[in-house]
Design a protein around this motif. Sequence first.
Motif: not given
Length: 290
Positions: A139-150, A175-180
């Motif tokens: 979940i932390l990886i998904g949040l970080a990827a969302t902010f950075v890549l956004g 990254v979201m696929g990995y989180v799911a």
Amino acid sequence: MGNPSGPPPDPDDAERWRRERDTEPIPRARPDGPEDASPYPGAPSYPDGPPYPDGAGYDDESRSGRSWERDPEAEYRPPEISEEELAGLRVDASGMPLGPRRVLPLEDEPTALVARYLFPTERYRGEWKRHKVYLATPILIGLAATFVLGYLSGFLAGQQIAGLTTVAVLIWLGVMGYVAWKVADWFFDRFILTNKRVMVVNGIITRRVAMMPLARVTDMKYEQSPLGRTLNYGTFVLESAGQDQALREVKYLPNPNELYLRVVEEMYEPQAVEARLGKEADEAKADDGA
């Protein structure tokens, strides 16, 4: 015989005076005055009783020490026990404690995900998912990827670099696929306890089932880090008599103390578990009938 407490009557007879002084018996007569009267200051008081005909200084009762004991009926006070303490001591007709439980109620039926791995003669005791802290890293990886890549996608779009913007979006989707995937893996991952074995079932596409018979468990413990004690999860370590162990370490199990008590009770007191379950079933039937 001269007075032994005064000066020697004759200096030439000092030896005889010393013998008489050293061998003079100690008077044992009790004073006839009030209780606090004594023949000399600091003299001890004697217990009531007959004179000392045997020369022992005390009668038989006093010699045994009984005359010095306190009256048990007058002095004894029963200890005060609260209702909460009594609750842990009360038992029913079968000997089962009526106090508060140390373990949570057992589930009645396994889920469809678990039922397929149980054979008909074993008794289901419970199943547990791993603690939600297991999902903290993805979940932390998904949040970080969302902010950075956004932020990166917006910056590249402002620079009119469409190709790199598409790449950033694809990376975010990956990254979201990995989180799911990790969330689905957590959902299908179960720790299972029956009256004969413990099992861990995990995997989404490739299912893996590891199990250990309770009869072969020689040692079991659980470990908690400071974070685990705060969030109430731990790691179970099971030791078996065999060399090859399909199931040895299980991480991120919730409520480790409660789960530890349940597994140990199943290993050492299976009759108590059966008696408790039978009692709960009878109470449930009585409630339904009422």
